[in-house]
Design a protein around this motif. Structure first.
Motif, PDB file in Angstrom:
ATOM      1  N   ASN A 131       0.772  -1.179  -0.193  1.00  0.00           N
ATOM      2  CA  ASN A 131      -0.109  -0.137   0.153  1.00  0.00           C
ATOM      3  C   ASN A 131       0.729   1.141  -0.079  1.00  0.00           C
ATOM      4  O   ASN A 131       0.482   2.172  -0.482  1.00  0.00           O
ATOM      5  CB  ASN A 131      -0.998   0.028   1.103  1.00  0.00           C
ATOM      6  CG  ASN A 131      -0.411  -0.044   2.397  1.00  0.00           C
ATOM      7  OD1 ASN A 131       0.726  -0.563   2.545  1.00  0.00           O
ATOM      8  ND2 ASN A 131      -1.198  -0.446   3.534  1.00  0.00           N
ATOM      9  N   VAL A 132       2.098   1.097   0.555  1.00  0.00           N
ATOM     10  CA  VAL A 132       2.984   2.259   0.538  1.00  0.00           C
ATOM     11  C   VAL A 132       3.202   2.697  -1.015  1.00  0.00           C
ATOM     12  O   VAL A 132       3.212   3.931  -1.395  1.00  0.00           O
ATOM     13  CB  VAL A 132       4.201   2.118   1.470  1.00  0.00           C
ATOM     14  CG1 VAL A 132       5.058   3.219   1.293  1.00  0.00           C
ATOM     15  CG2 VAL A 132       3.798   1.909   2.845  1.00  0.00           C
ATOM     16  N   ILE A 133       3.591   1.631  -1.787  1.00  0.00           N
ATOM     17  CA  ILE A 133       3.963   1.814  -3.061  1.00  0.00           C
ATOM     18  C   ILE A 133       2.735   2.210  -3.954  1.00  0.00           C
ATOM     19  O   ILE A 133       3.028   3.113  -4.524  1.00  0.00           O
ATOM     20  CB  ILE A 133       4.644   0.438  -3.829  1.00  0.00           C
ATOM     21  CG1 ILE A 133       5.984   0.324  -3.093  1.00  0.00           C
ATOM     22  CG2 ILE A 133       4.768   0.669  -5.143  1.00  0.00           C
ATOM     23  CD1 ILE A 133       6.248  -1.114  -3.185  1.00  0.00           C
ATOM     24  N   ASP A 134       1.683   1.734  -3.745  1.00  0.00           N
ATOM     25  CA  ASP A 134       0.280   2.004  -4.142  1.00  0.00           C
ATOM     26  C   ASP A 134       0.273   3.611  -3.821  1.00  0.00           C
ATOM     27  O   ASP A 134      -0.173   4.646  -4.780  1.00  0.00           O
ATOM     28  CB  ASP A 134      -0.831   1.564  -3.693  1.00  0.00           C
ATOM     29  CG  ASP A 134      -0.905  -0.286  -4.273  1.00  0.00           C
ATOM     30  OD1 ASP A 134      -0.073  -0.138  -5.369  1.00  0.00           O
ATOM     31  OD2 ASP A 134      -1.670  -0.813  -3.939  1.00  0.00           O
ATOM     32  N   MET A 135       0.472   4.037  -2.697  1.00  0.00           N
ATOM     33  CA  MET A 135       0.330   5.549  -2.335  1.00  0.00           C
ATOM     34  C   MET A 135       1.103   6.308  -2.987  1.00  0.00           C
ATOM     35  O   MET A 135       0.826   7.509  -3.536  1.00  0.00           O
ATOM     36  CB  MET A 135       0.348   5.626  -0.659  1.00  0.00           C
ATOM     37  CG  MET A 135      -0.237   6.744  -0.093  1.00  0.00           C
ATOM     38  SD  MET A 135      -0.100   6.727   1.894  1.00  0.00           S
ATOM     39  CE  MET A 135       1.627   6.899   1.899  1.00  0.00           C
ATOM     40  N   ALA A 136       2.332   6.042  -2.992  1.00  0.00           N
ATOM     41  CA  ALA A 136       3.393   6.637  -3.818  1.00  0.00           C
ATOM     42  C   ALA A 136       3.146   6.788  -5.218  1.00  0.00           C
ATOM     43  O   ALA A 136       3.054   8.263  -5.810  1.00  0.00           O
ATOM     44  CB  ALA A 136       4.674   6.006  -3.602  1.00  0.00           C
ATOM     45  N   VAL A 137       2.556   5.701  -5.826  1.00  0.00           N
ATOM     46  CA  VAL A 137       1.978   5.889  -7.378  1.00  0.00           C
ATOM     47  C   VAL A 137       0.607   7.016  -7.264  1.00  0.00           C
ATOM     48  O   VAL A 137       0.767   7.775  -8.060  1.00  0.00           O
ATOM     49  CB  VAL A 137       1.579   4.650  -7.877  1.00  0.00           C
ATOM     50  CG1 VAL A 137       1.041   4.798  -9.388  1.00  0.00           C
ATOM     51  CG2 VAL A 137       3.173   3.758  -8.032  1.00  0.00           C
ATOM     52  N   GLY A 138      -0.240   6.669  -6.483  1.00  0.00           N
ATOM     53  CA  GLY A 138      -1.101   7.596  -6.482  1.00  0.00           C
ATOM     54  C   GLY A 138      -0.634   9.204  -6.206  1.00  0.00           C
ATOM     55  O   GLY A 138      -1.379  10.100  -6.885  1.00  0.00           O
ATOM     56  N   PHE A 145      -1.492  14.835 -12.498  1.00  0.00           N
ATOM     57  CA  PHE A 145      -2.897  15.274 -12.883  1.00  0.00           C
ATOM     58  C   PHE A 145      -3.348  16.597 -12.552  1.00  0.00           C
ATOM     59  O   PHE A 145      -3.906  17.414 -13.246  1.00  0.00           O
ATOM     60  CB  PHE A 145      -3.877  14.226 -12.176  1.00  0.00           C
ATOM     61  CG  PHE A 145      -5.454  14.486 -12.699  1.00  0.00           C
ATOM     62  CD1 PHE A 145      -5.577  14.061 -14.032  1.00  0.00           C
ATOM     63  CD2 PHE A 145      -6.215  14.884 -11.567  1.00  0.00           C
ATOM     64  CE1 PHE A 145      -7.085  14.430 -14.391  1.00  0.00           C
ATOM     65  CE2 PHE A 145      -7.447  15.149 -12.156  1.00  0.00           C
ATOM     66  CZ  PHE A 145      -7.850  14.659 -13.461  1.00  0.00           C
ATOM     67  N   GLY A 146      -2.701  17.033 -11.209  1.00  0.00           N
ATOM     68  CA  GLY A 146      -2.981  18.275 -10.810  1.00  0.00           C
ATOM     69  C   GLY A 146      -2.555  19.451 -11.540  1.00  0.00           C
ATOM     70  O   GLY A 146      -3.154  20.372 -11.960  1.00  0.00           O
ATOM     71  N   ALA A 162     -13.419  14.900 -11.098  1.00  0.00           N
ATOM     72  CA  ALA A 162     -12.597  13.881 -11.636  1.00  0.00           C
ATOM     73  C   ALA A 162     -12.440  12.596 -10.797  1.00  0.00           C
ATOM     74  O   ALA A 162     -12.761  11.495 -11.028  1.00  0.00           O
ATOM     75  CB  ALA A 162     -11.550  14.287 -12.032  1.00  0.00           C
ATOM     76  N   VAL A 163     -12.172  13.082  -9.383  1.00  0.00           N
ATOM     77  CA  VAL A 163     -12.045  12.053  -8.328  1.00  0.00           C
ATOM     78  C   VAL A 163     -13.189  11.392  -8.120  1.00  0.00           C
ATOM     79  O   VAL A 163     -13.315  10.097  -7.689  1.00  0.00           O
ATOM     80  CB  VAL A 163     -11.462  12.752  -7.213  1.00  0.00           C
ATOM     81  CG1 VAL A 163     -11.296  11.923  -5.895  1.00  0.00           C
ATOM     82  CG2 VAL A 163      -9.770  13.094  -7.321  1.00  0.00           C
TER      83      VAL A 163
END
Ligand code: ZN
Length: 142
Positions: free
Chosen positions: A16-23, A30-31, A86-87
């Motif tokens: 989940n840390v890696i997922d979070m970093a990707v997010g 995107f911003g 969008a979110v």
């Protein structure tokens, strides 16, 4: 120090840390796209319609060096609304997907049971069994 590094490695390697970093990285990119969309694509024509107003230049000048740049603030607000929308769309489609998947799982589970429990020895046996293969008790047809 080595202990600290190991702890950090353990922390960083959790999925989940890696997922979070990707997010966060995707979110930042995107911003920037949305900011550019608002400031460079959307607001110039709107400003033109409102009488050649450049939103990022809108400000209330207080002194020579100090001004309230509310035009930039309006741009940021509009960017935020677009990002939030969008979110919202993203989360809605993910929820729909999840709902579909759980519905599929439920349907698969509800489909014809293939086993039953022997009332004498509580073993799992075929639904069609008339005699338990474990304890040899005769079973009533249900
Ligand atoms: Zn049995």
């Amino acid at each position: 120090m080595k202990n600290f590094l190991n702890e950090f490695k353990k922390f960083a390697m959790r999925g989940n840390v890696i997922d979070m970093a990707v997010g966060i990285i995707i979110g930042a990119a995107f911003g920037k796209i949305v900011t550019s969309l608002v400031e460079d694509v959307m607001m110039p024509p709107i400003g033109l319609l409102m009488g050649k107003v450049d939103f990022s230049d809108l400000k209330i000048v207080l002194t020579d060096d100090v001004a309230i740049r509310y035009g930039t603030f309006i741009n940021a607000l509009i960017s935020f609304v677009i990002v939030a929308f969008a979110v919202f769309l993203l989360i809605q489609s993910i929820n729909k997907l999840q709902e579909k998947m759980t519905a599929k799982d439920a349907a698969a589970e509800a489909a014809e049971p293939t086993t039953k429990t022997c009332p004498y020895c509580y073993s799992e046996i075929s639904i069609h069994a008339t005699r338990c293969p474990h304890c040899t008790s005769e079973l009533n047809k249900e």
